[in-house]
Design a protein around this motif. Structure first.
Motif, mmCIF file in Angstrom:
data_model
loop_
_atom_site.group_PDB
_atom_site.id
_atom_site.type_symbol
_atom_site.label_atom_id
_atom_site.label_comp_id
_atom_site.label_asym_id
_atom_site.label_seq_id
_atom_site.Cartn_x
_atom_site.Cartn_y
_atom_site.Cartn_z
ATOM 1 N N VAL A 181 133.899 77.041 143.755
ATOM 2 C CA VAL A 181 132.702 76.643 143.027
ATOM 3 C C VAL A 181 131.799 75.819 143.927
ATOM 4 C CG1 VAL A 181 133.895 74.631 142.057
ATOM 5 C CG2 VAL A 181 131.820 75.463 140.957
ATOM 6 N N GLU A 182 130.511 76.142 143.894
ATOM 7 C CA GLU A 182 129.552 75.398 144.695
ATOM 8 C C GLU A 182 129.629 73.912 144.378
ATOM 9 O OE1 GLU A 182 127.247 75.126 147.030
ATOM 10 O OE2 GLU A 182 127.948 77.046 147.792
ATOM 11 N N LYS A 183 129.335 73.102 145.391
ATOM 12 C CA LYS A 183 129.296 71.664 145.135
ATOM 13 C C LYS A 183 128.013 71.340 144.346
ATOM 14 C CE LYS A 183 125.846 70.146 147.727
ATOM 15 N NZ LYS A 183 124.756 69.300 147.234
ATOM 16 N N PRO A 184 128.003 70.314 143.504
ATOM 17 C CA PRO A 184 129.127 69.468 143.151
ATOM 18 C C PRO A 184 130.067 70.207 142.194
ATOM 19 C CG PRO A 184 127.271 68.865 141.799
ATOM 20 C CD PRO A 184 126.779 69.912 142.754
ATOM 21 N N LEU A 185 131.339 69.855 142.266
ATOM 22 C CA LEU A 185 132.306 70.487 141.369
ATOM 23 C C LEU A 185 131.859 70.330 139.924
ATOM 24 C CD1 LEU A 185 135.037 71.936 141.189
ATOM 25 C CD2 LEU A 185 136.127 69.690 141.060
ATOM 26 N N GLY A 186 131.448 69.136 139.549
ATOM 27 C CA GLY A 186 130.896 68.876 138.218
ATOM 28 C C GLY A 186 129.763 67.885 138.337
ATOM 29 N N ILE A 187 129.024 67.681 137.257
ATOM 30 C CA ILE A 187 127.909 66.741 137.309
ATOM 31 C C ILE A 187 128.352 65.324 136.975
ATOM 32 C CG2 ILE A 187 126.154 68.483 136.846
ATOM 33 C CD1 ILE A 187 126.150 67.645 133.943
ATOM 34 N N SER A 188 129.650 65.142 136.796
ATOM 35 C CA SER A 188 130.215 63.822 136.564
ATOM 36 C C SER A 188 131.685 63.863 136.959
ATOM 37 C CB SER A 188 130.084 63.413 135.095
ATOM 38 O OG SER A 188 130.891 64.238 134.279
ATOM 39 N N ALA A 189 132.268 62.670 137.114
ATOM 40 C CA ALA A 189 133.694 62.615 137.426
ATOM 41 C C ALA A 189 134.519 63.193 136.287
ATOM 42 C CB ALA A 189 134.104 61.165 137.703
ATOM 43 N N ARG A 190 134.064 63.007 135.064
ATOM 44 C CA ARG A 190 134.793 63.561 133.917
ATOM 45 C C ARG A 190 134.894 65.069 134.022
ATOM 46 N NH1 ARG A 190 133.625 66.377 129.791
ATOM 47 N NH2 ARG A 190 131.380 66.225 130.204
ATOM 48 N N GLU A 191 133.790 65.733 134.372
ATOM 49 C CA GLU A 191 133.826 67.189 134.507
ATOM 50 C C GLU A 191 134.721 67.617 135.656
ATOM 51 O OE1 GLU A 191 129.555 68.640 132.616
ATOM 52 O OE2 GLU A 191 130.087 69.158 134.684
ATOM 53 N N ALA A 192 134.623 66.912 136.793
ATOM 54 C CA ALA A 192 135.454 67.264 137.945
ATOM 55 C C ALA A 192 136.937 67.152 137.600
ATOM 56 C CB ALA A 192 135.112 66.367 139.128
ATOM 57 N N LYS A 193 137.300 66.097 136.901
ATOM 58 C CA LYS A 193 138.696 65.906 136.515
ATOM 59 C C LYS A 193 139.158 66.977 135.530
ATOM 60 C CE LYS A 193 138.688 60.896 137.253
ATOM 61 N NZ LYS A 193 139.796 60.861 138.243
ATOM 62 N N GLU A 194 138.264 67.389 134.636
ATOM 63 C CA GLU A 194 138.633 68.420 133.663
ATOM 64 C C GLU A 194 138.928 69.741 134.352
ATOM 65 O OE1 GLU A 194 136.937 70.518 129.547
ATOM 66 O OE2 GLU A 194 135.873 68.814 130.438
ATOM 67 N N MET A 195 138.108 70.100 135.325
ATOM 68 C CA MET A 195 138.334 71.348 136.057
ATOM 69 C C MET A 195 139.601 71.281 136.902
ATOM 70 S SD MET A 195 134.541 72.666 137.210
ATOM 71 C CE MET A 195 133.637 71.134 137.137
ATOM 72 N N ALA A 196 139.794 70.151 137.586
ATOM 73 C CA ALA A 196 140.993 69.992 138.402
ATOM 74 C C ALA A 196 142.251 70.061 137.545
ATOM 75 C CB ALA A 196 140.937 68.670 139.160
ATOM 76 N N ALA A 197 142.214 69.425 136.382
ATOM 77 C CA ALA A 197 143.370 69.449 135.478
ATOM 78 C C ALA A 197 143.653 70.859 134.986
ATOM 79 C CB ALA A 197 143.137 68.507 134.303
ATOM 80 N N ALA A 198 142.591 71.613 134.685
ATOM 81 C CA ALA A 198 142.762 72.991 134.208
ATOM 82 C C ALA A 198 143.382 73.864 135.294
ATOM 83 C CB ALA A 198 141.419 73.555 133.762
ATOM 84 N N ALA A 199 142.961 73.673 136.539
ATOM 85 C CA ALA A 199 143.514 74.459 137.645
ATOM 86 C C ALA A 199 144.986 74.123 137.858
ATOM 87 C CB ALA A 199 142.715 74.200 138.915
ATOM 88 N N ARG A 200 145.303 72.835 137.814
ATOM 89 C CA ARG A 200 146.702 72.433 138.003
ATOM 90 C C ARG A 200 147.584 72.960 136.878
ATOM 91 N NH1 ARG A 200 144.114 66.955 139.287
ATOM 92 N NH2 ARG A 200 144.082 66.861 141.568
ATOM 93 N N GLU A 201 147.080 72.891 135.656
ATOM 94 C CA GLU A 201 147.868 73.358 134.514
ATOM 95 C C GLU A 201 148.121 74.852 134.591
ATOM 96 O OE1 GLU A 201 147.676 73.421 129.600
ATOM 97 O OE2 GLU A 201 146.119 72.403 130.757
ATOM 98 N N ALA A 202 147.101 75.601 135.014
ATOM 99 C CA ALA A 202 147.236 77.056 135.098
ATOM 100 C C ALA A 202 147.930 77.499 136.383
ATOM 101 C CB ALA A 202 145.860 77.714 134.995
ATOM 102 N N GLY A 203 148.028 76.604 137.363
ATOM 103 C CA GLY A 203 148.613 76.994 138.644
ATOM 104 C C GLY A 203 147.740 77.974 139.391
ATOM 105 N N VAL A 204 146.403 77.795 139.266
ATOM 106 C CA VAL A 204 145.436 78.716 139.864
ATOM 107 C C VAL A 204 144.611 77.969 140.911
ATOM 108 C CG1 VAL A 204 143.469 80.224 139.407
ATOM 109 C CG2 VAL A 204 145.337 80.078 137.757
ATOM 110 N N PHE A 205 144.281 78.655 141.984
ATOM 111 C CA PHE A 205 143.521 78.051 143.083
ATOM 112 C C PHE A 205 142.119 77.657 142.639
ATOM 113 C CE2 PHE A 205 140.599 78.188 146.664
ATOM 114 C CZ PHE A 205 141.268 77.467 147.631
ATOM 115 N N LEU A 206 141.711 76.443 143.029
ATOM 116 C CA LEU A 206 140.358 75.949 142.794
ATOM 117 C C LEU A 206 139.948 75.102 143.982
ATOM 118 C CD1 LEU A 206 137.821 75.319 141.045
ATOM 119 C CD2 LEU A 206 139.120 73.394 140.072
ATOM 120 N N MET A 207 138.716 75.316 144.475
ATOM 121 C CA MET A 207 138.186 74.492 145.562
ATOM 122 C C MET A 207 136.700 74.262 145.366
ATOM 123 S SD MET A 207 138.330 75.037 149.718
ATOM 124 C CE MET A 207 136.713 75.783 149.963
ATOM 125 N N GLU A 208 136.271 73.039 145.648
ATOM 126 C CA GLU A 208 134.847 72.719 145.652
ATOM 127 C C GLU A 208 134.246 73.177 146.974
ATOM 128 O OE1 GLU A 208 132.005 68.807 144.782
ATOM 129 O OE2 GLU A 208 134.115 68.531 145.342
#
Length: 366
Positions: free
Chosen positions: A154-181
């Motif tokens: 995903v293009e930077k910024p990962l999210g428009i706030s730290a809350r959004e960034a954490k939500e995406m990171a948590a979703a990737a970790r939970e699903a075990g799927v690759f995610l990179m900013e």
């Protein structure tokens, strides 16, 4: 107001650093060219996915889906075409309007076009999705693809706030799927060369997230600064217009970062330490040259097959190569641009906006 963001466990570095200052203008980052968009080329033939020949050990190509048909997605597709087709292949593009997706597919030789992101998420032949939407759409689009078990860049910024960034990171970790900013800077040859010298610490100047990610990598090594201080002025709309940040790290290491939507600034950076200094004269976010104590070193990019919207965009090829390497190794995040560091950078951005009183998402003070 100075705010400590946490302390690092790294042993203190007793060498002190030197600070060089310059600045950059916000619009120097991927600023669009004045040329109009290139019309579709009817001679381009869409390329279907290929598989490795039988009896060979070469892995099949990484099959890319492109989310959005905007300017940066155009440049990403042009960058992909500088890589071997047996390694990288764009197989589908999606936009909110089918005609727009079809136009991009025709121009770039992409086999399938979709009029919704949901259709792209359901495509079984897509390995990884490049999300090049506008910033507020990063969260819903990325969550859509992660839940469909698609790897995501995903293009930077990962999210428009730290809350959004954490939500995406948590979703990737939970699903075990690759995610990179997509902080593409970290994968440029010039950036890798910059990380090689031992200068005894340093200080950098850049804009927004690019400056923070470089300070984080070169000074903090992924750990938060001891203190972050932000001062600046606001646009009448309430968003931050010009901001200067200072960050203090262990061992006397400091960074000074200035970003402006109004002032014309050089767009470069300087890193100095007790054993030397190096300068990036321009395009800090996508560097192609370094100056080592007066000696110039150049890192040329491959030429694009189509006109680009932003400077040095064929350099997007390097982050694409890195994503493929991670996927072939079965990684769920990049060791170079970790999710934890993306979260940290988002937190620092939130703190900086809060200190200057900038209006954040939803019209509230960040």
């Amino acid at each position: 107001m100075e705010t400590p963001l946490g302390r690092t466990e790294t042993p203190p570095d007793t060498t002190k650093t030197l600070l060089d200052t310059s600045g950059t203008h916000l619009e120097t980052t991927r600023s669009p060219l004045e040329a109009t968009e290139t019309p579709p080329d009817p001679t381009v033939t869409p390329r279907e996915p290929t598989e490795s020949p039988r009896g060979t050990t070469c892995p099949p190509p990484t099959r890319w889906g492109i989310c959005s048909a905007g300017k940066i997605s155009h440049d990403f597709l042009v960058a992909l075409r500088t890589l071997p087709p047996e390694e990288h292949l764009a197989v589908a593009v999606a936009a909110r309007e089918l005609s727009r997706a079809q136009q991009y597919a025709q121009l770039h030789g992409v086999a399938r076009a979709y009029g919704s992101y949901e259709e792209l998420a359901r495509d079984p032949q897509v390995d990884v999705v490049y999300v090049g939407t506008v910033n507020p759409q990063h969260l819903p689009a990325t969550l859509l693809f992660l839940r469909a078990r698609k790897a995501v860049l995903v293009e930077k910024p990962l999210g428009i706030s730290a809350r959004e960034a954490k939500e995406m990171a948590a979703a990737a970790r939970e699903a075990g799927v690759f995610l990179m900013e997509g902080f593409w800077t970290r994968f440029f040859p010039a950036w890798k060369r910059l990380r090689e010298p031992s200068l005894g610490g340093g200080a950098l100047l850049d804009l927004g997230g690019y400056g923070l990610q470089m300070a984080s990598a070169l000074l903090g090594r992924g750990c938060p600064p001891l203190r972050l201080r932000a001062e600046g002025c606001l646009h009448p709309s309430g968003v931050d217009e010009t901001v200067t940040l200072t960050l203090q790290y262990e061992g006397g290491k400091q960074a000074a970062l200035t970003v402006s939507m109004d002032a014309k600034l050089p767009g470069g950076a300087a890193l100095g330490g007790t054993r030397g200094w190096v300068e990036i004269p321009s395009h800090l976010n996508c560097p192609t040259e370094l100056i080592w104590e007066g000696k110039r070193e150049v890192f040329p990019l491959p030429p694009p097959a189509e006109p680009l919207n932003y400077p040095n965009s064929t350099g997007l090829r390097y982050e694409a190569q890195h994503v493929r390497e991670c996927l072939l190794k079965g990684l769920t995040e990049s060791p170079v641009m970790t999710l934890a560091e993306s979260e940290l950078i988002a937190e620092m951005m939130d703190e900086a906006r809060h200190q200057v009183g900038a209006v954040g998402p939803g019209g509230t003070v960040a």
